[in-house]
Design a protein around this motif. Structure first.
Motif, PDB file in Angstrom:
ATOM      1  N   ILE A 336     -43.598 -55.463  -3.391  1.00 10.16           N
ATOM      2  CA  ILE A 336     -43.201 -56.774  -3.911  1.00 10.16           C
ATOM      3  C   ILE A 336     -42.030 -56.593  -4.866  1.00 10.16           C
ATOM      4  N   ARG A 337     -40.945 -57.347  -4.630  1.00 12.15           N
ATOM      5  CA  ARG A 337     -39.742 -57.262  -5.462  1.00 12.15           C
ATOM      6  C   ARG A 337     -39.444 -58.636  -6.066  1.00 12.15           C
ATOM      7  N   ILE A 338     -38.965 -58.620  -7.298  1.00 21.96           N
ATOM      8  CA  ILE A 338     -38.548 -59.844  -7.987  1.00 21.96           C
ATOM      9  C   ILE A 338     -37.038 -59.770  -8.169  1.00 21.96           C
ATOM     10  N   SER A 339     -36.317 -60.739  -7.632  1.00 23.94           N
ATOM     11  CA  SER A 339     -34.856 -60.794  -7.744  1.00 23.94           C
ATOM     12  C   SER A 339     -34.468 -61.995  -8.592  1.00 23.94           C
ATOM     13  N   GLY A 340     -33.626 -61.757  -9.557  1.00 26.40           N
ATOM     14  CA  GLY A 340     -33.221 -62.835 -10.451  1.00 26.40           C
ATOM     15  C   GLY A 340     -34.047 -62.843 -11.712  1.00 26.40           C
ATOM     16  N   SER A 341     -33.604 -63.638 -12.659  1.00 29.38           N
ATOM     17  CA  SER A 341     -34.280 -63.700 -13.949  1.00 29.38           C
ATOM     18  C   SER A 341     -35.137 -64.956 -14.019  1.00 29.38           C
ATOM     19  N   PRO A 342     -36.469 -64.808 -14.099  1.00 22.41           N
ATOM     20  CA  PRO A 342     -37.338 -65.984 -14.164  1.00 22.41           C
ATOM     21  C   PRO A 342     -37.054 -66.814 -15.411  1.00 22.41           C
ATOM     22  N   PRO A 343     -36.929 -68.129 -15.263  1.00 17.33           N
ATOM     23  CA  PRO A 343     -36.602 -68.977 -16.408  1.00 17.33           C
ATOM     24  C   PRO A 343     -37.836 -69.513 -17.109  1.00 17.33           C
ATOM     25  N   VAL A 344     -37.600 -70.254 -18.164  1.00 18.36           N
ATOM     26  CA  VAL A 344     -38.639 -71.041 -18.816  1.00 18.36           C
ATOM     27  C   VAL A 344     -38.485 -72.474 -18.338  1.00 18.36           C
ATOM     28  N   VAL A 345     -39.565 -73.055 -17.846  1.00 25.41           N
ATOM     29  CA  VAL A 345     -39.514 -74.408 -17.292  1.00 25.41           C
ATOM     30  C   VAL A 345     -40.624 -75.254 -17.894  1.00 25.41           C
ATOM     31  N   LEU A 346     -40.574 -76.546 -17.605  1.00 22.74           N
ATOM     32  CA  LEU A 346     -41.616 -77.448 -18.068  1.00 22.74           C
ATOM     33  C   LEU A 346     -42.687 -77.563 -16.998  1.00 22.74           C
ATOM     34  N   GLY A 347     -43.937 -77.301 -17.383  1.00 26.70           N
ATOM     35  CA  GLY A 347     -45.020 -77.371 -16.402  1.00 26.70           C
ATOM     36  C   GLY A 347     -46.341 -76.974 -17.014  1.00 26.70           C
ATOM     37  N   ASP A 348     -47.341 -76.900 -16.147  1.00 25.51           N
ATOM     38  CA  ASP A 348     -48.667 -76.481 -16.584  1.00 25.51           C
ATOM     39  C   ASP A 348     -48.859 -75.010 -16.216  1.00 25.51           C
ATOM     40  N   GLU A 349     -49.278 -74.217 -17.178  1.00 25.31           N
ATOM     41  CA  GLU A 349     -49.369 -72.767 -16.971  1.00 25.31           C
ATOM     42  C   GLU A 349     -50.340 -72.397 -15.864  1.00 25.31           C
ATOM     43  N   SER A 350     -51.522 -73.031 -15.837  1.00 24.86           N
ATOM     44  CA  SER A 350     -52.516 -72.689 -14.821  1.00 24.86           C
ATOM     45  C   SER A 350     -52.050 -73.121 -13.439  1.00 24.86           C
ATOM     46  N   GLU A 351     -51.374 -74.287 -13.328  1.00 27.26           N
ATOM     47  CA  GLU A 351     -50.889 -74.739 -12.034  1.00 27.26           C
ATOM     48  C   GLU A 351     -49.791 -73.830 -11.512  1.00 27.26           C
ATOM     49  N   MET A 352     -48.895 -73.386 -12.394  1.00 30.97           N
ATOM     50  CA  MET A 352     -47.842 -72.491 -11.931  1.00 30.97           C
ATOM     51  C   MET A 352     -48.421 -71.144 -11.507  1.00 30.97           C
ATOM     52  N   GLY A 353     -49.451 -70.671 -12.222  1.00 30.26           N
ATOM     53  CA  GLY A 353     -50.106 -69.437 -11.816  1.00 30.26           C
ATOM     54  C   GLY A 353     -50.753 -69.586 -10.439  1.00 30.26           C
ATOM     55  N   ARG A 354     -51.409 -70.745 -10.188  1.00 31.78           N
ATOM     56  CA  ARG A 354     -52.014 -71.014  -8.884  1.00 31.78           C
ATOM     57  C   ARG A 354     -50.951 -71.073  -7.797  1.00 31.78           C
ATOM     58  N   LEU A 355     -49.790 -71.631  -8.130  1.00 34.97           N
ATOM     59  CA  LEU A 355     -48.684 -71.751  -7.172  1.00 34.97           C
ATOM     60  C   LEU A 355     -48.262 -70.385  -6.644  1.00 34.97           C
ATOM     61  N   PHE A 356     -47.966 -69.457  -7.539  1.00 34.78           N
ATOM     62  CA  PHE A 356     -47.538 -68.125  -7.095  1.00 34.78           C
ATOM     63  C   PHE A 356     -48.699 -67.319  -6.508  1.00 34.78           C
ATOM     64  N   LEU A 357     -49.912 -67.558  -6.976  1.00 39.57           N
ATOM     65  CA  LEU A 357     -51.066 -66.862  -6.420  1.00 39.57           C
ATOM     66  C   LEU A 357     -51.229 -67.210  -4.941  1.00 39.57           C
ATOM     67  N   ASN A 358     -51.092 -68.493  -4.588  1.00 38.49           N
ATOM     68  CA  ASN A 358     -51.248 -68.911  -3.200  1.00 38.49           C
ATOM     69  C   ASN A 358     -50.095 -68.411  -2.325  1.00 38.49           C
ATOM     70  N   LEU A 359     -48.855 -68.537  -2.820  1.00 39.32           N
ATOM     71  CA  LEU A 359     -47.706 -68.161  -1.991  1.00 39.32           C
ATOM     72  C   LEU A 359     -47.640 -66.651  -1.758  1.00 39.32           C
TER      73      LEU A 359
END
Length: 469
Positions: A336-359
């Motif tokens: 698994i590789r991460i390309s680019g610099s992850p930003p800070v965005v507006l959102g819910d922490e648990s929902e964003m964690g679920r988002l990447f967990l599923n994908l």
């Protein structure tokens, strides 16, 4: 006024004036004068008397250019020509004005837009036909005035309209208001009014220009649309509440079934046949799959209900998902590789964690046999959003199913091929769209799939780091 002219033959006695030659000479000269042309006279010269007793002028050679009188005639003709041209020009201008007014009247009628103006110096008002029609008045049967207009405004709206007109006249700012009127037949109509000052060449205000538009039908449609939207929101809330309550309540009977299956296995241990043990395994597997399905439905119904949107570091959400998937990553030996610099965005922490967990979890699960999973999470910045693409080298997603995969309970493979409930990508889509983003399957050449979603930028973005070791 010119004095009468006496024409005669030079050197001939006065008595000759009455002779035939003298009369012919006079006649020829008069014809020349009348036509404004050059006259060829008989041999000899003649006299033109000015009638003022000032003597005579001798003209010779038999040719006479009567310039002064010819100029008068030509000038008279020129004046008539210019007058005719002026009248034609005025007629054309009047016709053009009539055509322009007719076009304006038709345009106002189609747009239900009336115009009026009030002269600030005289106080006189002029209203278009459509202005009259919108107010329910007939042109010619009333005298346009400021008071007549205000009398048409609904009593509860009149103070605001009157104040707006005074403000425009005083401050010179263009103003727009929505208000209601009452027509003579009692019908109430909703209008959109605009007012602004008209100025002369020196910039001094000389008139108040007003336009009104009948927006009653638009207001009615907007009201119906708002009602439908409210009804849709209410239905969605009821549906989500139903799904939440149902999912929560269904888990209790499943726990009871699972507990009794375990007790039966303990009580009958050693006496169960192989076939009976297989049946027990089927029951336990069914209970487990049902519990997972209910859990996913519960998660889907909770998206947006318990969210606490705040500044979230996307890098932390990715790292949390990788931590939860550590066993699957090691088992599949995924790269698994991460390309680019992850930003800070507006959102819910648990929902964003679920988002990447599923994908990322899907990219690992739907891998090709005998191929090491290669997964890339690429983050790019666009003008007003972040673009995140998760690519893999797995079995891919057929183009004809690119939309279907995001539907709830949609599965492209049999349960014995790949385990799942068909809710994972539906949860992802709901999370992304709740935050104002979009998600899609991006076509690509070769094996694998790429899922791309966007996430709006934070107004004051801060960079969130990710330790990639």
């Amino acid at each position: 006024m010119l004095a009468p002219l006496n024409v005669g033959v030079m050197g001939v006695d006065e008595r000759h004036h009455s002779s035939g030659n003298g009369i012919g000479t006079r006649l020829a000269a008069w014809m020349a004068l009348s036509g404004g042309a050059v006259a060829l006279l008989p041999a000899g010269a003649f006299l033109v008397r000015d009638g003022l007793g000032g003597g005579a002028i001798a003209l010779a050679a038999g040719f006479v250019l009567i310039g002064f009188l010819a100029g008068l005639v030509a000038g008279r003709r020129l004046r008539r020509l210019l007058e005719r041209q002026r009248q034609d020009s005025e007629t054309l201008r009047e016709e053009e004005v009539r055509r322009s007014r007719a076009l304006l009247s038709n345009a106002e009628r189609v747009a239900q837009l009336g115009s009026a103006e009030r002269d600030l110096r005289t106080g006189q008002s002029r209203w278009s036909d459509e202005f009259h029609a919108i107010l329910g008045l007939i042109p010619g049967e009333c005298r346009p005035s400021r008071m007549l207009f205000l009398d048409c405004v609904l009593d509860s709206d009149r103070p605001a309209v009157e104040q707006a007109l005074e403000s425009v006249a005083r401050d010179g700012r263009r103003m727009e208001r929505t208000f209601r009127i009452v027509r003579p037949d009692g019908e109430v109509r909703a209008l959109l009014g605009q007012a602004e000052l008209g100025r002369d060449e020196d910039g001094s205000p000389v008139r108040l220009d007003i336009t009104i538009q009948d927006i009653t039908e638009r207001k009615r449609l907007e009201g119906e649309l708002d009602g439908l939207i409210r009804e849709l929101w209410r239905s969605n809330e009821e549906l989500e509440q139903f799904a939440y309550v149902t999912s929560h309540d269904l888990r209790q009977p499943l726990r009871v079934v699972n507990s009794y299956v375990s007790l039966m296995e303990e009580e009958l241990q050693g006496s169960l046949t192989g076939e009976t043990q297989e049946y027990m395994a089927f029951v336990r597997d069914g209970v487990r799959r049902m519990d997972r399905l209910i859990t996913d439905l519960l998660t889907y119904s909770r998206v947006g209900r318990t969210a606490a949107d705040q500044a979230v570091a996307m890098g932390d959400a990715i790292q949390s998902a990788l931590t939860d998937l550590q066993f699957e990553i090691e088992d599949a030996e995924a790269d698994i590789r991460i390309s680019g610099s992850p930003p800070v965005v507006l959102g819910d922490e648990s929902e964003m964690g679920r988002l990447f967990l599923n994908l990322i979890g899907n990219a690992i699960k739907y891998r090709r046999p005998d191929h090491q999973p290669e997964i890339e999470v690429r983050i790019d910045e666009t003008a007003d959003a972040w673009r995140i693409a998760i690519s893999d080298n797995g079995i891919g997603i057929p183009a004809e199913h690119a939309e279907r995969v995001f539907g709830i309970f949609q599965r492209l493979h049999a349960r014995d091929e790949f385990e799942g409930t068909g809710v994972g990508l539906a949860i992802v889509k709901k999370i992304v769209e709740r935050h104002g983003g979009t998600i899609m399957v991006e076509s690509r050449d070769g094996p694998g799939a790429t899922i791309v979603f966007t996430w709006p930028k934070l107004h004051a973005p801060l960079r969130g780091g990710l330790d990639q070791g």
